[in-house]
Enzyme design. Structure first.
Site, PDB file in Angstrom:
ATOM      1  N   GLU A 156       0.799  -1.227   0.000  1.00  0.00           N
ATOM      2  CA  GLU A 156       0.000   0.000   0.000  1.00  0.00           C
ATOM      3  C   GLU A 156       0.834   1.282   0.000  1.00  0.00           C
ATOM      4  OE1 GLU A 156      -2.996  -0.041   3.026  1.00  0.00           O
ATOM      5  OE2 GLU A 156      -4.119  -1.651   2.064  1.00  0.00           O
ATOM      6  N   GLU A 173      -5.403  -8.432   0.436  1.00  0.00           N
ATOM      7  CA  GLU A 173      -5.982  -8.206   1.757  1.00  0.00           C
ATOM      8  C   GLU A 173      -7.469  -7.976   1.575  1.00  0.00           C
ATOM      9  OE1 GLU A 173      -2.390  -5.693   3.979  1.00  0.00           O
ATOM     10  OE2 GLU A 173      -4.459  -5.000   4.179  1.00  0.00           O
TER      11      GLU A 173
END
Length: 443
Positions: free
Chosen positions: A166, A354
């Site tokens: 991320e 995720e």
């Protein structure tokens, strides 16, 4: 819907991170990361929570990995702590840190779990930050040297690598808004850090490929399903700008397409931080792209912030399915995002690297009830299966997270785990969502 609908080669996994789980922050030669420094100030964390030993993964890893196998999962994704392996960020290697991660990897293999190793999950060594962190162009060299150490030490056992986790989150919140570690602010800080991170991801991928030609290499990107509040042209354009920033900004240069200046012309200012050859060096041929979707964003035109000229209509101001962090939970958005990313011909495979949600748990005796989390995962899987059946190359679903952990600035309150953690005793209890996965994956 059952497991067989997804196919025999579909990857079922779970994900944790070093900082949120390990504890042992300064043990066996490890030195502080920016998140150790950030959370040491109680004003920076919800409820003034102190991370302490987190979930004590440093000592509990064998039990947690065995629990992942018990649930029927086949992939165990975890991250390496740069400051545990190279405590000062550069220079001397910490043998105790290398030994710890060998033990974790061996434990995965003994439990017939495939390790997917994330090289960087936000916890920059404080020593590197003291030299400017990602704002300093030397960070590209420091990071690639760290990657080389990891591949040389673990490459004989690990072939699945995620270079970073991320980047928009840790650069945007850490180097633009000052909301996360290391609390830097401003557009110049953001632009410099963002470009150096893009360069580091691509160079890191090349290091892995050079030392391990058969490696399976990916990147994990945060993304949001973004929709304008209405069809007014100014709001539609605002949503496109927000989409460019949140969903395209890091992906497209890594695919060789450059930064999304078509939607946000001001992003051209990032070229001030280019060196000769950067255009070519930003791109890397990834084997897969991991997408991580947690919430929907409803966008509208706004004069603030400048450059973006778009703002979110906050979920609390509209009828939204709110999680414990007041974010808009919208499982149908993952199908729309899978369609969005599947349009890039450079993307070979997509993994949901995720997927999780935080809701309060209800513990009664030895049972932990979490019906809303269970429903969330069922709804997400239906959308993933829909995408797969329509020809989108989505090949895995990794649950965030295995056990309740320390959720960065939000502290211990948000619980995402399939397994409940008592943070005082470190006792684990499989939640009903975890029991559902156990039945779903073992039948």
């Amino acid at each position: 819907m059952d497991k067989d609908d997804f196919g025999d080669d579909f990857l079922w996994g779970t994900t944790i991170s070093a900082f949120q789980n390990e504890g042992a922050a300064l043990k066996d030669g490890k030195k502080a990361s920016i998140w150790d420094t950030f959370t040491a100030n109680t004003d920076n964390v919800n409820n003034s929570d102190q991370i302490g030993e987190a979930t004590a993964f440093y000592t509990n890893f064998a039990k947690d990995i065995a629990s992942a196998r018990e649930l029927g999962l086949k992939i165990f994704r975890f991250s390496l702590s740069w400051s545990r392996i190279i405590p000062n960020g550069t220079g001397e290697i910490n043998k105790k840190g290398i030994e710890f991660y060998h033990n974790v990897i061996d434990c995965c293999l003994e439990n017939e779990l495939i390790p997917y190793v994330t090289l960087y999950h936000w916890d920059l060594p404080q020593s590197v930050e003291d030299k400017g962190g990602w704002i300093n162009r030397e960070s590209i060299t420091w990071f690639t040297n760290y990657v080389e150490v990891c591949i040389n030490n673990f490459g004989s056992k690990v072939s699945n690598w995620i270079v970073m986790n991320e980047p928009m989150t840790f650069v945007g919140l850490g180097y633009f808004m000052g909301y996360h570690a290391p609390k830097r602010k401003g557009i110049v800080s953001f632009m410099k850090a963002a470009h150096h991170v893009v360069m580091s991801i691509a160079e890191g991928g090349r290091v892995i490929r050079r030392f391990q030609s058969n490696a399976n290499i990916g990147i994990a990107l945060s993304c949001s399903y973004i929709k304008p509040i209405n069809k007014l042209p100014k709001n539609v354009r605002a949503a496109k700008r927000m989409e460019a920033m949140l969903n395209r900004f890091f992906l497209e240069p890594l695919l060789g397409l450059g930064y999304p200046c078509d939607a946000i012309p001001t992003l051209n200012t990032i070229r001030a931080y280019f060196k000769d050859g950067d255009n070519e060096k930003m791109a890397f041929d990834f084997d897969f792209i991991g997408i991580q979707y947690y919430f929907r964003v409803i966008a509208k035109h706004s004069l603030n912030p400048p450059i973006l000229f778009a703002n979110e209509v906050h979920p609390t101001q509209r009828k939204a399915n709110l999680n414990a962090m007041n974010l808009d939970v919208f499982p149908k958005g993952v199908y729309k995002l899978l369609k969005f990313y599947s349009k890039y011909p450079q993307i070979k495979q997509i993994i949901i690297s995720e997927s999780g949600v935080c809701y309060p748990d209800h513990k009664v005796n030895n049972h932990v009830y979490d019906a809303r989390r269970l429903q969330y995962h069922k709804s997400m899987l239906k959308q993933v299966l829909k995408a797969k059946q329509r020809g989108i190359k989505v090949s895995g679903y990794f649950v965030w997270t295995l056990v309740d952990n320390f959720e960065w600035r939000e502290g211990f309150e948000p619980r995402f785990g399939l397994i409940h953690t008592d943070f005082e005793t470190q006792e684990r209890t499989i939640k009903h969502s975890g029991l559902w996965f156990k039945k779903f994956l073992n039948t």
